[in-house]
Write an enzyme that holds these catalytic residues in place. Sequence first.
Site, PDB file in Angstrom:
ATOM      1  N   HIS A 124      11.676   0.658  -0.023  1.00  0.00           N
ATOM      2  CA  HIS A 124      11.385  -0.624   0.065  1.00  0.00           C
ATOM      3  C   HIS A 124      12.612  -1.125   0.927  1.00  0.00           C
ATOM      4  O   HIS A 124      12.349  -2.536   1.342  1.00  0.00           O
ATOM      5  CB  HIS A 124      10.996  -1.468  -1.068  1.00  0.00           C
ATOM      6  N   ARG A 129      -5.221  -2.036  -8.334  1.00  0.00           N
ATOM      7  CA  ARG A 129      -5.547  -3.191  -8.889  1.00  0.00           C
ATOM      8  C   ARG A 129      -7.012  -3.539  -8.460  1.00  0.00           C
ATOM      9  O   ARG A 129      -8.042  -3.281  -8.660  1.00  0.00           O
ATOM     10  CB  ARG A 129      -4.827  -4.299  -8.660  1.00  0.00           C
ATOM     11  N   GLY A 182       0.728  -1.153   0.017  1.00  0.00           N
ATOM     12  CA  GLY A 182      -0.267  -0.132  -0.074  1.00  0.00           C
ATOM     13  C   GLY A 182       0.753   1.367   0.066  1.00  0.00           C
ATOM     14  O   GLY A 182       0.353   2.294   0.449  1.00  0.00           O
ATOM     15  N   SER A 224      -0.666  -9.780  -4.643  1.00  0.00           N
ATOM     16  CA  SER A 224      -0.496  -8.180  -5.330  1.00  0.00           C
ATOM     17  C   SER A 224       0.678  -8.356  -6.155  1.00  0.00           C
ATOM     18  O   SER A 224       0.909  -7.742  -7.379  1.00  0.00           O
ATOM     19  CB  SER A 224      -0.517  -7.289  -4.467  1.00  0.00           C
TER      20      SER A 224
END
Length: 320
Positions: A132, A286, A69, A162
């Site tokens: 990340h 998505r 997210g 995802s």
Amino acid sequence: MAEEAQSESNRSGGTDEGGESLVAEARGVYVMYQGCWLRPRAMQSVKLVQEHFKARPDDTLLATFPKCGTAWLKALAFTITNRFDHAATSDTHPLLTRHPQDLVPFLEMPYRQLHPIADLEKLASPRLLATHMPITLLPPCVSSLGCRVVYLFRDPKDVFVSLWQFTSKVHTEYTIDRAFELFSEGLSPYGPIWKHNLEFWKKSIAESDKVLFLKYEEMRAEPVKHAKMLAKFLGVPFTEEEMRCGVVEGAVHLCSFDKLRSMPVNSSGVTDRIDGVPMENSSYFRAGKVGDWANHLTEEMSKKLDAIVEEKLRGSGLTF
Ligand code: PAP
């Protein structure tokens, strides 16, 4: 093909040997760097960050394992911290014309040829940045300066689905079964996921004033409460007056999945964001659901991943 069949047969046994052959097979696609699996281009980028990134004490880092997210957190943090210049209801709000992934830059993304570190230097303080990278890969200046970190966690089953949906657009060599086996072994960009999660979880307990640990599912259930929490942590709490006037709800609405997905800047066009390969802007929006894994994983897969992650997180207090 013979090699493929061999590795398939090793894997189906579910033995340690199978795990080893999987790891061997994935080498080349991923490299292990300081305890973290990375694609080779990402490793080069991480090394540049480690060597050249200069943190500032008033930086805020939005940290996520991929597909937890990030775009949502970027949109929300940007909207909250910039609300004095750009009201969420304004028809010139930057989110209407810029993809959330571009509004808050990643430290380490190796896209668009130029490494972004020089660009990061040009940004005015206080900077909102994203990563990340797990804590172990972050340069020491980030923790020594005590930069604020917001971490967003998500059920690993939804993360896997995802990630699979996203990467299969580019890396067509993996079936969902193959990708699942790799993910269960910890093999995915910035993996293992449980190690990533645990590092930030422990840091959030040890330094709760510096690391805010959020869960995607809880944010989905109570976005207004979490927007307030985020604003407070970022040092820009909503005033009573703002709360009375619906400013929190306005920010939440602007950053909601349906709203972001419907914006032309996010629903059309392609941008080079992944390994030099163009990705559709819409691929970051998505399904946006909690529990979408149930539509893609078999019962056996979900039980297997739950068991692995539960075992890895056991005793830490972190649950999903
Ligand atoms: P990244 O790792 O490439 O940066 P990231 O933004 O972390 O991607 O994750 C994308 C996921 O967040 C998608 O999940 P899905 O595949 O299960 O649908 C995307 O739909 C979801 N997402 C994007 N925006 C929102 C939002 N506003 N609210 C909730 N989920 C969102």
